[in-house]
Design an enzyme around this catalytic site. Sequence first.
Site, PDB file in Angstrom:
ATOM      1  N   THR A 119      66.300  30.828   4.492  1.00 50.81           N
ATOM      2  CA  THR A 119      65.581  30.971   3.218  1.00 50.81           C
ATOM      3  C   THR A 119      66.568  30.939   2.057  1.00 50.81           C
ATOM      4  O   THR A 119      67.562  31.658   2.063  1.00 50.81           O
ATOM      5  CB  THR A 119      64.767  32.284   3.259  1.00 50.81           C
ATOM      6  OG1 THR A 119      63.673  32.084   4.141  1.00 50.81           O
ATOM      7  CG2 THR A 119      64.233  32.665   1.888  1.00 50.81           C
ATOM      8  N   GLN A 148      60.250  24.196   9.195  1.00 52.04           N
ATOM      9  CA  GLN A 148      59.686  25.435   9.739  1.00 52.04           C
ATOM     10  C   GLN A 148      58.417  25.822   8.979  1.00 52.04           C
ATOM     11  O   GLN A 148      58.424  25.961   7.754  1.00 52.04           O
ATOM     12  CB  GLN A 148      60.706  26.588   9.675  1.00 52.04           C
ATOM     13  CG  GLN A 148      60.240  27.746  10.576  1.00 52.04           C
ATOM     14  CD  GLN A 148      61.032  29.014  10.414  1.00 52.04           C
ATOM     15  OE1 GLN A 148      61.335  29.424   9.291  1.00 52.04           O
ATOM     16  NE2 GLN A 148      61.350  29.665  11.525  1.00 52.04           N
ATOM     17  N   HIS A 174      56.917  29.139  12.832  1.00 53.56           N
ATOM     18  CA  HIS A 174      57.634  30.408  12.630  1.00 53.56           C
ATOM     19  C   HIS A 174      56.818  31.523  13.296  1.00 53.56           C
ATOM     20  O   HIS A 174      55.878  32.050  12.722  1.00 53.56           O
ATOM     21  CB  HIS A 174      57.817  30.673  11.136  1.00 53.56           C
ATOM     22  CG  HIS A 174      58.834  31.748  10.826  1.00 53.56           C
ATOM     23  ND1 HIS A 174      59.221  32.710  11.740  1.00 53.56           N
ATOM     24  CD2 HIS A 174      59.552  32.000   9.705  1.00 53.56           C
ATOM     25  CE1 HIS A 174      60.125  33.504  11.174  1.00 53.56           C
ATOM     26  NE2 HIS A 174      60.345  33.086   9.945  1.00 53.56           N
ATOM     27  N   ASN A 211      60.338  37.249  13.318  1.00 50.67           N
ATOM     28  CA  ASN A 211      60.785  38.059  12.180  1.00 50.67           C
ATOM     29  C   ASN A 211      59.713  38.832  11.429  1.00 50.67           C
ATOM     30  O   ASN A 211      59.807  39.028  10.211  1.00 50.67           O
ATOM     31  CB  ASN A 211      61.595  37.182  11.204  1.00 50.67           C
ATOM     32  CG  ASN A 211      62.856  36.658  11.868  1.00 50.67           C
ATOM     33  OD1 ASN A 211      63.282  37.179  12.886  1.00 50.67           O
ATOM     34  ND2 ASN A 211      63.466  35.615  11.313  1.00 50.67           N
ATOM     35  N   TYR A 250      56.563  38.155  10.679  1.00 52.41           N
ATOM     36  CA  TYR A 250      55.558  37.468   9.856  1.00 52.41           C
ATOM     37  C   TYR A 250      54.232  37.348  10.628  1.00 52.41           C
ATOM     38  O   TYR A 250      54.083  37.932  11.711  1.00 52.41           O
ATOM     39  CB  TYR A 250      56.117  36.129   9.365  1.00 52.41           C
ATOM     40  CG  TYR A 250      57.340  36.367   8.489  1.00 52.41           C
ATOM     41  CD1 TYR A 250      57.221  37.039   7.271  1.00 52.41           C
ATOM     42  CD2 TYR A 250      58.612  35.995   8.909  1.00 52.41           C
ATOM     43  CE1 TYR A 250      58.336  37.314   6.486  1.00 52.41           C
ATOM     44  CE2 TYR A 250      59.738  36.274   8.122  1.00 52.41           C
ATOM     45  CZ  TYR A 250      59.583  36.929   6.920  1.00 52.41           C
ATOM     46  OH  TYR A 250      60.675  37.223   6.136  1.00 52.41           O
ATOM     47  N   ARG A 280      59.792  29.360  17.008  1.00 50.61           N
ATOM     48  CA  ARG A 280      60.839  30.392  16.968  1.00 50.61           C
ATOM     49  C   ARG A 280      60.203  31.757  17.184  1.00 50.61           C
ATOM     50  O   ARG A 280      59.191  32.075  16.545  1.00 50.61           O
ATOM     51  CB  ARG A 280      61.553  30.363  15.624  1.00 50.61           C
ATOM     52  CG  ARG A 280      62.849  31.184  15.605  1.00 50.61           C
ATOM     53  CD  ARG A 280      63.543  31.063  14.266  1.00 50.61           C
ATOM     54  NE  ARG A 280      64.971  31.292  14.400  1.00 50.61           N
ATOM     55  CZ  ARG A 280      65.701  31.906  13.462  1.00 50.61           C
ATOM     56  NH1 ARG A 280      65.151  32.337  12.337  1.00 50.61           N
ATOM     57  NH2 ARG A 280      66.997  32.084  13.648  1.00 50.61           N
ATOM     58  N   ASN A 326      61.256  43.325   9.295  1.00 49.23           N
ATOM     59  CA  ASN A 326      59.958  43.460   8.630  1.00 49.23           C
ATOM     60  C   ASN A 326      59.025  44.440   9.328  1.00 49.23           C
ATOM     61  O   ASN A 326      57.802  44.264   9.333  1.00 49.23           O
ATOM     62  CB  ASN A 326      59.307  42.087   8.435  1.00 49.23           C
ATOM     63  CG  ASN A 326      60.010  41.295   7.354  1.00 49.23           C
ATOM     64  OD1 ASN A 326      60.293  41.829   6.286  1.00 49.23           O
ATOM     65  ND2 ASN A 326      60.333  40.039   7.625  1.00 49.23           N
ATOM     66  N   GLY A 380      73.266  30.051  11.796  1.00 52.20           N
ATOM     67  CA  GLY A 380      72.649  30.255  10.488  1.00 52.20           C
ATOM     68  C   GLY A 380      73.693  30.290   9.391  1.00 52.20           C
ATOM     69  O   GLY A 380      74.104  29.250   8.860  1.00 52.20           O
TER      70      GLY A 380
HETATM   71  C1  8OZ Z   1      65.509  36.119   4.511  1.00 56.29           C
HETATM   72  C2  8OZ Z   1      64.839  36.349   3.331  1.00 56.29           C
HETATM   73  C3  8OZ Z   1      63.510  36.023   3.219  1.00 56.29           C
HETATM   74  C4  8OZ Z   1      62.842  35.456   4.295  1.00 56.29           C
HETATM   75  C5  8OZ Z   1      63.005  35.090   8.017  1.00 56.29           C
HETATM   76  C6  8OZ Z   1      62.001  33.560   6.462  1.00 56.29           C
HETATM   77  O1  8OZ Z   1      63.635  36.145   8.209  1.00 56.29           O
HETATM   78  C7  8OZ Z   1      62.811  34.585   6.641  1.00 56.29           C
HETATM   79  C8  8OZ Z   1      63.524  35.219   5.488  1.00 56.29           C
HETATM   80  C9  8OZ Z   1      64.857  35.554   5.583  1.00 56.29           C
HETATM   81  O2  8OZ Z   1      62.515  34.447   8.960  1.00 56.29           O
END
Ligand code: 8OZ
Length: 366
Positions: free
Chosen positions: A28, A102, A178, A181, A183, A230, A238, A319
């Site tokens: 990101t 992604q 995605h 992480n 989401y 992924r 998060n 990364g």
């Molecule tokens: C860092 C900052 C904001 C979003 C992820 C899309 O962790 C992100 C993300 C990473 O998958």
Amino acid sequence: MSRSTKLFETYKLGPITLANRLVMAPLTRNRAVPGTFVPGPLAADYYAQRASAGLLITEASQVSQQGQGYQDTPGIYSKEQVAGWRKVTDKVHERGGKIFIQLWHVGRISHVDLQANGAAPVAPSAIRAKGKTFVNGGFADVSEPRALELSEIPGIIDDFKRATKNALDAGFDGVEIHGANGYLLEQFAKDGANKRTDAYGGSIENRAKLMLEVSKAVVAEAGAGRTGIRISPVTPANDVSDSNPQALYDHIVDGLSALKLVYLHVVEGATGGPRDIAPFDYASLRNRFSGAYVANNGYDFELASKVLEANAADLIAFGKPFISNPDLVERLKQGAALNDWDKNTFYGGGAKGYTDYLTLAAEPAE
Ligand code: 8OZ
């Protein structure tokens, strides 16, 4: 001198051949055009500079306005965004690179100021994550989400499907879902965030359903050979957690394998943090999965080479080293020093810390 390891061998990924086993992980960067969320004016240069990676995966790109959770991340839902991404894929292809996009829905990791008419972000359940997002030029607590109605779930799947069509129209070689992480898709999968009592909550089968249904829809659009995903089985990123990640991900990967996805990209451990945060048998996932296993998180040249030689992975995603080393492949080949990255320019801004990192060839002579 050139170091010779499996890292620099070609790899056949579905219909495409990768020049080496290094993947640029999705990163990101928050440099899209405000308001339209079209990739910014330097995005094509940024990705093209890194085209010597076997495969580039773009920064996470929202499949809808509702799927956005941070300031100035790019989208892949409008015509202008497709045209913007076309410039990126053309330039990467001119340099001989391969690139997947992604596809992202943040779910509850969002803020009312990013949503249409200031609406609440959506989630499996109305549970606010402990965490922050970046919006209006600063960090803010994420907003209280509302639980998606059962009747809204087909619309989420359609958003991924449409985004996939857009990605192909934009010239991408494939898409990465995605599913990691913390989401939306991971929020549904993990029982810390999903308290639903309908067909998408409760059992492992029910919680995995959305990730697998989205995968099926994306495969129907792009073909399995151009669809990767992924996941991050044990990440605390998060504010998600699960009571039995091994059983959950063994089930998910069985489902993904049946759909014949071309790769499984696994964040091993805590995203961007310790690899050994929790016990987990990643070999179980690799062994269950029919396609390529892409390993990620904290790899360096030695560990990457070792894991490939041991056949514990097919590809390795790097990364942050790719942020500061556009020619990471050449530097690793030569055993050359790597540039350090500057954290202050990761998110937002212009060329500084984005397109101005030097290659070995451009470095001033000692
Ligand atoms: C860092 C900052 C904001 C979003 C992820 C899309 O962790 C992100 C993300 C990473 O998958």
